[in-house]
Design an enzyme around this catalytic site. Sequence first.
Site, mmCIF file in Angstrom:
data_model
loop_
_atom_site.group_PDB
_atom_site.id
_atom_site.type_symbol
_atom_site.label_atom_id
_atom_site.label_comp_id
_atom_site.label_asym_id
_atom_site.label_seq_id
_atom_site.Cartn_x
_atom_site.Cartn_y
_atom_site.Cartn_z
ATOM 1 N N HIS A 128 6.506 39.279 -70.683
ATOM 2 C CA HIS A 128 7.423 38.637 -71.915
ATOM 3 C C HIS A 128 8.132 39.891 -72.717
ATOM 4 C CE1 HIS A 128 9.292 35.602 -73.849
ATOM 5 N NE2 HIS A 128 8.498 34.823 -73.890
ATOM 6 N N ASP A 179 20.541 31.999 -54.937
ATOM 7 C CA ASP A 179 20.712 31.721 -53.671
ATOM 8 C C ASP A 179 20.708 32.968 -53.185
ATOM 9 O OD1 ASP A 179 21.703 31.320 -51.060
ATOM 10 O OD2 ASP A 179 23.585 29.950 -51.802
#
Length: 435
Positions: free
Chosen positions: A153, A382
């Site tokens: 994080h 994708d």
Amino acid sequence: MKIEVKESTMVKPAAETPQQRLWNSNVDLVVPNFHTPSVYFYRPTGSPNFFDGKVLKEALSKALVPFYPMAGRLCRDEDGRIEIDCKGQGVLFVEAESDGVVDDFGDFAPTLELRQLIPAVDYSQGIQSYALLVLQITHFKCGGVSLGVGMQHHAADGASGLHFINTWSDMARGLDLTIPPFIDRTLLRARDPPQPQFPHVEYQPPPTLKVTPENTPISEAVPETSVSIFKLTRDQINTLKAKSKEDGNTVNYSSYEMLAGHVWRSTCMARGLAHDQETKLYIATDGRSRLRPSLPPGYFGNVIFTTTPIAVAGDIQSKPIWYAASKLHDALARMDNDYLRSALDYLELQPDLKALVRGAHTFKCPNLGITSWSRLPIHDADFGWGRPIFMGPGGIAYEGLSFILPSPTNDGSQSVAISLQAEHMKLFEKFLYDF
């Protein structure tokens, strides 16, 4: 379900990258010191090289050149402040096989089963020992694939993390970098001297649970938690939004404010909070569009601030359904440049930022955290074999933490993934769909 690791590789940037230490802003540091888990699922396309490890590793290596801090390690400066040591040490890329099928995961609720699709990180050897990004491609016997992501994080928030993942997927398809990452976090440096102008209730301790005869624990044991995901259709969201006009209200609340307010209300009701119980809502709020001047496109780091309306449970439960949304709306309206700059200054004056990091103590009953991924491009990864059929958190670390997720098919539906005490979950579901 058995998962067998076939190969683990440390993937390094494909070219020489700047060797430097990257300074972290206060909002990079006031986050939990762990890897944020997320998981993507893909259906098979019949392609012979479906999620081919070589293609993915080559593209990953290329993407790490502009995003070189992702290949670094955490370290501390002479004052003990955490920085990122950028020396191209690499990211962990794991290839695995499972004897299960994608459909075994049902509605993809972020349970412990999902967690095994992300490489586990060993934190015991100190902050310099682990990769900031760990990735796992798991091939299932149905031909489908999951991509598990664990992202430290301090390195990135959701927007920056997705900027990286979506650049990697673009490069796997042979595309070039469209928006270069902006690698300089000093734009979020506090003023000198710091001049906080607000009390910053978001960093103050949350209300504690008032003990009543109904909720007195029988034992000291921590209550069992349960994690579920609930879908609301476009029609349900529109019905909920229409409720903002009830009882003569003239303020226009957004679908998000109405949904988040309704989740807060449903949680209060499911927990059976006392009428006079204070409850604090923690809303992760992206500062990118709120700061002036706005940050450069591609700013790489954390720009998450926290909006925290506080209300009395009795009001949330008994007043019209839009009341909770009004508390959110008013709190979000305050989150302008002055407020966010003041927050950076407020954090600068704190002797120990670790003390302000949110965790189990923050979100637990009677409070709640909501992180919305609805505006993030979570379905754009994708790699050349189509978009994911699902992307969501790979686990919810704390009771009282929830996520709002957009639809993978753009049908206007939203899903709420939430962790609550097991005894409250059934009631939460009942109240969530009752409007």
